[in-house]
Write an enzyme that holds these catalytic residues in place. Structure first.
Site, PDB file in Angstrom:
ATOM      1  N   LYS A 103      -5.815 -12.053  -4.645  1.00  0.00           N
ATOM      2  CA  LYS A 103      -6.685 -12.225  -3.580  1.00  0.00           C
ATOM      3  C   LYS A 103      -8.169 -11.193  -3.981  1.00  0.00           C
ATOM      4  O   LYS A 103      -7.801 -10.281  -4.358  1.00  0.00           O
ATOM      5  CB  LYS A 103      -6.205 -12.112  -2.175  1.00  0.00           C
ATOM      6  N   LYS A 113       0.729  -1.279   0.008  1.00  0.00           N
ATOM      7  CA  LYS A 113      -0.071  -0.224  -0.022  1.00  0.00           C
ATOM      8  C   LYS A 113       0.636   1.313  -0.099  1.00  0.00           C
ATOM      9  O   LYS A 113       0.480   2.268  -0.496  1.00  0.00           O
ATOM     10  CB  LYS A 113      -0.840  -0.026   1.440  1.00  0.00           C
ATOM     11  N   LYS A 154     -11.318  -5.683  -1.426  1.00  0.00           N
ATOM     12  CA  LYS A 154     -12.560  -4.517  -1.371  1.00  0.00           C
ATOM     13  C   LYS A 154     -12.129  -3.514  -2.512  1.00  0.00           C
ATOM     14  O   LYS A 154     -13.165  -2.956  -3.278  1.00  0.00           O
ATOM     15  CB  LYS A 154     -12.567  -3.902  -0.158  1.00  0.00           C
TER      16      LYS A 154
HETATM   17  P1  TYM Z   1     -10.054  -6.556   6.320  1.00  0.00           P
HETATM   18  O1  TYM Z   1     -11.023  -5.564   6.753  1.00  0.00           O
HETATM   19  O2  TYM Z   1      -9.370  -6.398   5.229  1.00  0.00           O
HETATM   20  O3  TYM Z   1     -10.568  -8.122   6.285  1.00  0.00           O
HETATM   21  C1  TYM Z   1     -11.563  -8.569   7.101  1.00  0.00           C
HETATM   22  C2  TYM Z   1     -11.285 -10.146   7.239  1.00  0.00           C
HETATM   23  O4  TYM Z   1     -11.404 -10.906   6.030  1.00  0.00           O
HETATM   24  C3  TYM Z   1     -10.358 -11.482   5.758  1.00  0.00           C
HETATM   25  N1  TYM Z   1     -10.234 -11.536   4.256  1.00  0.00           N
HETATM   26  C4  TYM Z   1     -10.200 -12.662   3.483  1.00  0.00           C
HETATM   27  N2  TYM Z   1     -10.236 -14.060   3.865  1.00  0.00           N
HETATM   28  C5  TYM Z   1     -10.234 -14.719   2.735  1.00  0.00           C
HETATM   29  N3  TYM Z   1      -9.843 -14.507   1.482  1.00  0.00           N
HETATM   30  C6  TYM Z   1      -9.772 -13.265   0.930  1.00  0.00           C
HETATM   31  N4  TYM Z   1      -9.740 -12.610  -0.121  1.00  0.00           N
HETATM   32  C7  TYM Z   1      -9.681 -12.218   2.129  1.00  0.00           C
HETATM   33  N5  TYM Z   1      -9.835 -11.129   2.270  1.00  0.00           N
HETATM   34  C8  TYM Z   1      -9.960 -10.401   3.541  1.00  0.00           C
HETATM   35  C9  TYM Z   1      -9.083 -10.750   6.217  1.00  0.00           C
HETATM   36  O5  TYM Z   1      -8.255 -11.611   6.583  1.00  0.00           O
HETATM   37  C10 TYM Z   1      -9.776 -10.540   7.670  1.00  0.00           C
HETATM   38  O6  TYM Z   1      -9.874 -11.444   8.699  1.00  0.00           O
HETATM   39  N6  TYM Z   1      -6.290  -5.784   9.474  1.00  0.00           N
HETATM   40  C11 TYM Z   1      -7.522  -6.673   9.279  1.00  0.00           C
HETATM   41  C12 TYM Z   1      -8.580  -5.786  10.477  1.00  0.00           C
HETATM   42  C13 TYM Z   1      -8.199  -6.017  11.948  1.00  0.00           C
HETATM   43  C14 TYM Z   1      -8.051  -7.017  12.717  1.00  0.00           C
HETATM   44  C15 TYM Z   1      -7.756  -6.703  14.144  1.00  0.00           C
HETATM   45  C16 TYM Z   1      -8.219  -8.378  12.554  1.00  0.00           C
HETATM   46  C17 TYM Z   1      -7.811  -4.849  12.641  1.00  0.00           C
HETATM   47  N7  TYM Z   1      -7.539  -5.067  13.852  1.00  0.00           N
HETATM   48  C18 TYM Z   1      -7.328  -7.519  15.188  1.00  0.00           C
HETATM   49  C19 TYM Z   1      -8.146  -9.268  13.675  1.00  0.00           C
HETATM   50  C20 TYM Z   1      -7.601  -8.719  15.090  1.00  0.00           C
HETATM   51  C21 TYM Z   1      -8.028  -6.100   8.113  1.00  0.00           C
HETATM   52  O7  TYM Z   1      -7.867  -5.235   7.465  1.00  0.00           O
HETATM   53  O8  TYM Z   1      -9.163  -6.922   7.770  1.00  0.00           O
END
Ligand code: TYM
Length: 329
Positions: free
Chosen positions: A194, A113, A197
């Site tokens: 992958k 990013k 969003k």
């Molecule tokens: P975020 O908002 O990008 O995504 C939310 C969750 O979805 C999972 N994910 C996927 N799983 C499988 N295939 C995909 N293509 C895919 N894209 C997204 C992500 O792994 C995530 O579990 N940094 C994190 C948010 C966060 C968080 C935390 C998570 C902030 N603090 C503490 C756990 C614990 C994030 O950006 O997720």
């Protein structure tokens, strides 16, 4: 024996898609009966990239409603918004003072990013520290996330171990909790990337709130290959393997079993059936979302979640403030 604690979060940015659902949300729901679950909407992470404030407020409530729509039960799980519990920012600062530039610079998300630019946001750089604070504040044992977050769980463990060494045992060292099938759902138009969003092509993903017609279009357009044989082979057939993975996640059937069913059939049949399977699951979610999103109950659930989360967070912070040498008043 006390139940193990689970913590996870989703950013309120863009539309929640099948990857988020299969990799994370579905696990959240499955865990809530056996464990002590805390689920957050991480709006502070979202502002590491530019956000329209009005839009951010809307999408924060959208994700809260989606949490409920997919089956999270506020009686079983704590559901809250990150920015409403200021201890996240407080712990994040203390952990920042114990983190190294080098380890943060190695994070692939920052490299992707930030693109090595001088004007990459400092928040993008320290993003994993805020994530570590989220998890450690609740002394979570398990963190259900997709495979793309694995590196962030590793740095969380490092930061926790370092703090424990320096100041004495404080934090639980959390474990990554992934699923065997579907921890990384790929983009439908380009199965080497992958599902995300932010991709420009809307047919690269299916959002949980997409119409049945959009689901059909995106699946029917999905990239496959010219071999015409349905089997799991990520190296040579990533598109078909991705479709089989999605199929398996929605039906809770083993991929081998699905492959057996489609012996001799073409991709068209597999896709047609998959459209139906996805729509069957998403229709009730869409309906529940509309209900929850427009209900007055939504804000009450988030307020109650904030209170329950704050209680745990403040307990941890009292301990942390003492350990680092801040005065008590
Ligand atoms: P975020 O908002 O990008 O995504 C939310 C969750 O979805 C999972 N994910 C996927 N799983 C499988 N295939 C995909 N293509 C895919 N894209 C997204 C992500 O792994 C995530 O579990 N940094 C994190 C948010 C966060 C968080 C935390 C998570 C902030 N603090 C503490 C756990 C614990 C994030 O950006 O997720």
């Amino acid at each position: 024996m006390e139940k193990k604690r689970v913590f996870s979060g989703v950013q309120p940015t863009g539309n929640i898609h099948l990857g988020n659902y299969i990799g994370a949300l579905k696990q959240f729901v499955n865990l809530q009966d056996e464990m002590d679950c805390v689920y957050c909407i991480v709006d502070m992470h979202s502002i590491t990239v530019p956000q329209d404030p009005k839009q951010l407020r809307e999408t924060t409530l959208d994700v809260a409603a989606l949490y409920l729509a997919v089956g999270l039960d506020p009686k079983k799980s704590i559901i809250f918004v990150q920015s409403t519990v200021p201890q996240h920012a407080e712990l994040s600062w203390i952990l920042t003072c114990n983190a190294y530039m080098g380890e943060l610079g190695r994070m692939t998300q920052f490299k992707d990013k930030g693109k090595g630019s001088d004007s990459a946001g400092a928040g993008l750089f320290t993003y994993p520290i805020l994530m570590a604070a989220d998890i450690l504040l609740y002394k979570a044992h398990l963190v259900p996330v997709g495979n793309d977050q694995k590196q962030h769980i590793e740095i969380t463990r490092d930061l926790a171990n370092r703090f424990n060494h320096k100041y004495g045992d404080t934090f639980v060292i959390p474990d990554y909790k992934g699923i065997e099938v579907g921890a990384r759902i790929m983009a439908l138009d380009d199965p080497l990337k992958k599902m995300s969003k932010s991709a420009e092509n809307i047919h690269s993903r299916i959002s949980l709130l997409d119409s049945p017609d959009k689901v059909k279009k995106s699946i029917m357009k999905a990239t496959t290959d010219s071999e015409g044989v349905i089997r799991l082979d990520w190296e040579n057939k990533p598109g078909v393997s991705n479709l089989l993975t999605i199929y398996s996640a929605f039906t809770d059937r083993k991929i081998d079993d699905i492959v057996g069913q489609y012996e001799g059939a073409g991709y068209g049949q597999l896709k047609k059936d998959l459209v139906e399977i996805i729509n069957e699951s998403l229709t009730p979610i869409r309906k529940a979302f509309e209900e929850k999103r427009n209900s007055e109950e939504l804000m009450d659930i988030l307020k109650d979640g904030r209170e329950r989360a704050s209680e745990i967070a403040e307990q941890t912070m009292k301990e942390v403030r003492d350990k680092v040498g801040f005065i008590r008043m």
